[in-house]
Structures are given as structure tokens and as C-alpha cells.
Design a protein around this motif. Sequence first.
Motif, mmCIF file in Angstrom:
data_model
loop_
_atom_site.group_PDB
_atom_site.id
_atom_site.type_symbol
_atom_site.label_atom_id
_atom_site.label_comp_id
_atom_site.label_asym_id
_atom_site.label_seq_id
_atom_site.Cartn_x
_atom_site.Cartn_y
_atom_site.Cartn_z
ATOM 1 N N ASN A 17 0.835 -1.202 0.000
ATOM 2 C CA ASN A 17 0.000 0.000 0.000
ATOM 3 C C ASN A 17 0.868 1.248 0.000
ATOM 4 O OD1 ASN A 17 -2.317 -1.657 0.221
ATOM 5 N ND2 ASN A 17 -2.216 -1.592 2.461
ATOM 6 N N ASP A 18 0.263 2.367 -0.360
ATOM 7 C CA ASP A 18 0.967 3.654 -0.389
ATOM 8 C C ASP A 18 2.291 3.513 -1.137
ATOM 9 O OD1 ASP A 18 2.409 5.927 2.088
ATOM 10 O OD2 ASP A 18 1.516 6.325 0.127
ATOM 11 N N LEU A 19 2.228 2.949 -2.300
ATOM 12 C CA LEU A 19 3.438 2.701 -3.076
ATOM 13 C C LEU A 19 4.104 3.997 -3.495
ATOM 14 C CD1 LEU A 19 2.169 -0.342 -5.090
ATOM 15 C CD2 LEU A 19 4.284 -0.291 -3.777
ATOM 16 N N LYS A 20 5.432 3.964 -3.545
ATOM 17 C CA LYS A 20 6.239 5.120 -3.905
ATOM 18 C C LYS A 20 7.091 4.777 -5.120
ATOM 19 C CE LYS A 20 6.594 6.322 1.001
ATOM 20 N NZ LYS A 20 7.506 6.615 2.126
ATOM 21 N N PRO A 21 7.514 5.767 -5.883
ATOM 22 C CA PRO A 21 8.363 5.481 -7.052
ATOM 23 C C PRO A 21 9.608 4.666 -6.689
ATOM 24 C CG PRO A 21 7.545 7.719 -7.162
ATOM 25 C CD PRO A 21 7.125 7.182 -5.827
ATOM 26 N N GLU A 22 10.136 4.862 -5.494
ATOM 27 C CA GLU A 22 11.338 4.116 -5.102
ATOM 28 C C GLU A 22 11.047 2.643 -4.807
ATOM 29 O OE1 GLU A 22 10.211 6.989 -3.815
ATOM 30 O OE2 GLU A 22 10.484 7.061 -1.620
ATOM 31 N N ASP A 23 9.780 2.250 -4.815
ATOM 32 C CA ASP A 23 9.436 0.837 -4.688
ATOM 33 C C ASP A 23 9.531 0.109 -6.022
ATOM 34 O OD1 ASP A 23 6.856 1.847 -2.431
ATOM 35 O OD2 ASP A 23 8.766 0.903 -1.890
ATOM 36 N N THR A 24 9.741 0.851 -7.087
ATOM 37 C CA THR A 24 9.873 0.244 -8.411
ATOM 38 C C THR A 24 11.044 -0.715 -8.440
ATOM 39 O OG1 THR A 24 8.866 2.130 -9.540
ATOM 40 C CG2 THR A 24 10.325 0.709 -10.843
ATOM 41 N N ALA A 25 10.779 -1.953 -8.834
ATOM 42 C CA ALA A 25 11.805 -2.991 -8.842
ATOM 43 C C ALA A 25 11.195 -4.274 -9.386
ATOM 44 C CB ALA A 25 12.347 -3.232 -7.437
ATOM 45 N N VAL A 26 12.057 -5.234 -9.619
ATOM 46 C CA VAL A 26 11.601 -6.607 -9.843
ATOM 47 C C VAL A 26 11.551 -7.275 -8.476
ATOM 48 C CG1 VAL A 26 12.065 -8.834 -10.902
ATOM 49 C CG2 VAL A 26 12.580 -6.719 -12.154
ATOM 50 N N TYR A 27 10.412 -7.846 -8.159
ATOM 51 C CA TYR A 27 10.215 -8.486 -6.867
ATOM 52 C C TYR A 27 10.314 -10.001 -7.026
ATOM 53 C CZ TYR A 27 8.821 -4.139 -4.671
ATOM 54 O OH TYR A 27 8.819 -2.867 -4.159
#
Length: 123
Positions: A83-93
Motif C-alpha cells: 500500500n501507499d506505493l512510492k516510485p522508489e518501490d519500483t523494482a523486480v520483486y
Amino acid sequence: VQLQASGGGLVQAGGSLRLSCAASGRTFSMYRMGWFRQVPGKERVPVAGITWSDGKKYYAESVKGRFTISRDNAKNTMYLQMNDLKPEDTAVYYCAAGSSRYTWLQESSYGYWGQGTQVTVSS
């Protein structure tokens, strides 16, 4: 153990996504599962972990209060509610599973890895 991750996608900042990781095979041997993420040119880093038997949870500081890890033992599936995702959460998970009782933070604690799912958060 085979792991299949799904649920990634493109979302705007402040939005939510839920990742899933379905496990199959010798799942009885799993002690812990976890999520890691990686951006191009950087190391893969831990995001969250969960002990399969008692559900004890672990989080990286950067995601505490925003991400929730959970598991469904009957379905052999782990989830990551983001939740409350931020641009810095962008990644391959990546999801991972292992029988080691060593720290959840280390990749070496996990012997099995899923294929990765892309999460992109736009600003």
C-alpha cells in the motif's frame, strides 16, 4: 520446491498492489519464505519475510507500515500487500523459500527462488 510469483504491474504513487507466490513440490521442508527486490545495477535486497509454521513476520525499515506479508498454508501461497506505493518501490520483486533458520535478511537463507515480477510505480 517450485515458486511462481505474480501480481506485479504499473501503478501510480499512493496506489496498491498485491503480489502472490505459489509454492509447489516439497513444501513441507520450508521454514521461511520471503520477498526480495532488485533494481537494475543494484543488489537484490530483502523486503519482508515470514516463518511458515508460526507466521512470524519481518520487514525492511523502508516498507514497514506500508507492506504486509502473509501466507495461506492450505494454499501454499505467500502474499505481499503493498500500500501507499512510492516510485522508489519500483523494482523486480522475487519470492524465495528455504529451510534455513539463519537470518531472513540473507539470500543464502533461501534455496528456492521464483522468477520475479515487475512492479513499476509512477510519480
